[in-house]
Design a protein around this motif. Structure first.
Motif, short mmCIF file in Angstrom:
data_model
loop_
_atom_site.label_atom_id
_atom_site.label_comp_id
_atom_site.label_asym_id
_atom_site.label_seq_id
_atom_site.Cartn_x
_atom_site.Cartn_y
_atom_site.Cartn_z
N SER A 1 -13.48 10.92 -52.33
CA SER A 1 -14.85 10.42 -52.25
C SER A 1 -15.64 11.10 -53.37
O SER A 1 -16.37 12.06 -53.13
N PRO A 2 -15.48 10.64 -54.62
CA PRO A 2 -16.12 11.33 -55.74
C PRO A 2 -17.63 11.23 -55.69
O PRO A 2 -18.19 10.23 -55.24
N SER A 3 -18.29 12.29 -56.17
CA SER A 3 -19.75 12.25 -56.28
C SER A 3 -20.12 11.29 -57.40
O SER A 3 -19.31 10.98 -58.27
N ILE A 4 -21.37 10.84 -57.40
CA ILE A 4 -21.81 9.90 -58.44
C ILE A 4 -21.76 10.57 -59.80
O ILE A 4 -21.46 9.92 -60.81
N SER B 1 -19.58 12.94 -60.86
CA SER B 1 -18.18 12.98 -61.32
C SER B 1 -17.71 11.60 -61.73
O SER B 1 -17.04 11.43 -62.76
N SER C 1 -16.19 1.48 -59.10
CA SER C 1 -16.45 1.50 -57.66
C SER C 1 -16.38 0.13 -57.02
O SER C 1 -16.41 0.01 -55.79
N HIS D 1 -11.51 20.83 -57.27
CA HIS D 1 -12.95 20.83 -57.44
C HIS D 1 -13.41 22.16 -58.02
O HIS D 1 -12.62 23.10 -58.18
N SER E 1 -16.55 16.75 -49.75
CA SER E 1 -16.95 15.54 -50.46
C SER E 1 -17.16 14.46 -49.40
O SER E 1 -16.23 14.10 -48.69
N ASP F 1 -18.87 10.66 -48.39
CA ASP F 1 -19.44 9.37 -48.75
C ASP F 1 -20.11 8.82 -47.49
O ASP F 1 -19.46 8.22 -46.64
N GLY G 1 -14.78 10.98 -45.89
CA GLY G 1 -14.97 12.23 -46.60
C GLY G 1 -14.04 13.30 -46.06
O GLY G 1 -13.17 13.04 -45.23
#
Length: 215
Positions: free
Chosen positions: A51-54, A56, A72, A103, A150, A152, A158
């Motif tokens: 669940s990558p951050s915006i 990343s 996405s 991470h 992480s 979402d 997550g």
């Protein structure tokens, strides 16, 4: 084939990242270098339910000459979230360490004279220990709790990993220089007057929230 088995648990984002990278003829190391992320993170993103951050995902998209929307699948209809929320499953220690190693920003939980405090830190996993820099607050503490996650919220998925164990200060200057190469170039918090610390985990726990159909 065994090479394809690692993608069984990847998300649509991970599959799109891998496909775009292969279209450009880039290796994971080359893509990670372009994006300014760890190669281990890119591998995890491609092969697991990440669940990558915006932030990343934006860096990865730029490295692949595409957009966050393309990676996405923002143009596609958003699937309905499962009723009753996702299913929570436990992670084994190997999965926990793989997530932590992929991470670079986590949080430490400490006790202070004013009460409990949560402090964000930039870190690296070196020889099974978590190495980071932090000012004043953790000086002299014998044990710490460390957390990376992480989440979402929109997708209802997550993961979270917690490590706990004794922390020691690293005072040897040659070792500090060696460890500095493992830490990201940009550190959090600012490292002026910060101590070099090593957390050796003695307790490892982790959980993942996934759609019930995927758990």
């Amino acid at each position: 084939m065994e090479a394809d088995a690692s993608h069984d648990h990847s998300t649509d984002v991970g599959r799109r990242v891998a496909l775009r990278r292969e279209q450009l003829g880039l290796s994971r190391e080359e893509t990670a270098g372009r994006a300014g992320v760890a190669p281990q993170y890119l591998r995890y993103l491609e092969e697991h339910e990440a669940s990558p951050s915006i932030g990343s995902l934006t860096r990865v998209a730029r490295a692949l000459d595409t957009t966050v929307a393309e990676l996405s699948g923002a143009e596609a209809p958003t699937p309905a979230r499962p009723e009753g929320g996702g299913a929570v499953v436990s992670l084994d220690p190997d999965e926990c360490y793989e997530l932590v190693a992929a991470h670079t920003v986590g949080r430490i939980a400490i006790g202070t004279e004013q009460g409990p405090a949560i402090v964000p830190v930039t870190y690296a996993v070196v020889e099974g220990a978590v190495v980071f820099q932090a000012a004043g607050l953790v000086g002299g503490k014998e044990r710490l709790a460390f957390e990376v996650d992480s989440i979402d919220e929109a997708g209802g998925v997550g993961w979270s990993v917690q490590l706990a164990g004794p922390v020691t200060e690293i005072t040897d200057e040659p070792e500090r220089r060696r460890l500095a190469e493992a830490l990201p170039e940009t550190t959090w918090p600012p490292t002026a007057r910060a101590r070099w610390l090593r957390l050796t985990p003695t307790r490892t726990t982790g959980h993942r929230v996934a759609p019930r159909s995927a758990a």
